[in-house]
Design a protein around this motif. Sequence first.
Motif, PDB file in Angstrom:
ATOM      1  N   GLU A  38      29.644  41.511  82.207  1.00 31.94           N
ATOM      2  CA  GLU A  38      31.031  41.962  82.285  1.00 31.94           C
ATOM      3  C   GLU A  38      31.779  41.659  80.988  1.00 31.94           C
ATOM      4  N   ASN A  39      31.579  40.463  80.457  1.00 32.48           N
ATOM      5  CA  ASN A  39      32.227  40.095  79.191  1.00 32.48           C
ATOM      6  C   ASN A  39      31.751  40.996  78.058  1.00 32.48           C
ATOM      7  N   PHE A  41      30.578  44.094  78.280  1.00 33.17           N
ATOM      8  CA  PHE A  41      31.142  45.436  78.451  1.00 33.17           C
ATOM      9  C   PHE A  41      32.616  45.472  78.052  1.00 33.17           C
ATOM     10  N   ASN A  42      33.348  44.437  78.417  1.00 36.93           N
ATOM     11  CA  ASN A  42      34.766  44.384  78.038  1.00 36.93           C
ATOM     12  C   ASN A  42      34.936  44.289  76.519  1.00 36.93           C
ATOM     13  N   GLU A  43      34.083  43.495  75.886  1.00 34.24           N
ATOM     14  CA  GLU A  43      34.133  43.367  74.425  1.00 34.24           C
ATOM     15  C   GLU A  43      33.787  44.693  73.751  1.00 34.24           C
ATOM     16  N   LYS A  45      34.079  47.715  75.076  1.00 32.24           N
ATOM     17  CA  LYS A  45      35.174  48.653  75.348  1.00 32.24           C
ATOM     18  C   LYS A  45      36.342  48.428  74.385  1.00 32.24           C
ATOM     19  N   ALA A  46      36.704  47.165  74.179  1.00 32.34           N
ATOM     20  CA  ALA A  46      37.806  46.842  73.266  1.00 32.34           C
ATOM     21  C   ALA A  46      37.472  47.274  71.849  1.00 32.34           C
ATOM     22  N   CYS A  49      37.686  51.116  71.670  1.00 29.77           N
ATOM     23  CA  CYS A  49      39.082  51.565  71.707  1.00 29.77           C
ATOM     24  C   CYS A  49      39.776  51.315  70.371  1.00 29.77           C
TER      25      CYS A  49
END
Length: 60
Positions: A38-39, A41-43, A45-46, A49
């Motif tokens: 999860e971490n 994927f969030n990294e 994604k950021a 973006c």
Amino acid sequence: MKEFTEKMKLELLSGLRQTDGQNTPAMDKAREALALLENAFNELKAFICKTGFEAQEEEI
């Protein structure tokens, strides 16, 4: 982009190996692995973006 994702991949694999090597119940290992993913994927994604893609081929 490729450098960032390769570095991230190596870090993630290292974290997953550490989790797998622990002497803990399988459910705890699974929870920790999911948190690592999860971490990551969030990294990712950021990063995407913020920087975007150079070409459509890179995005695909």
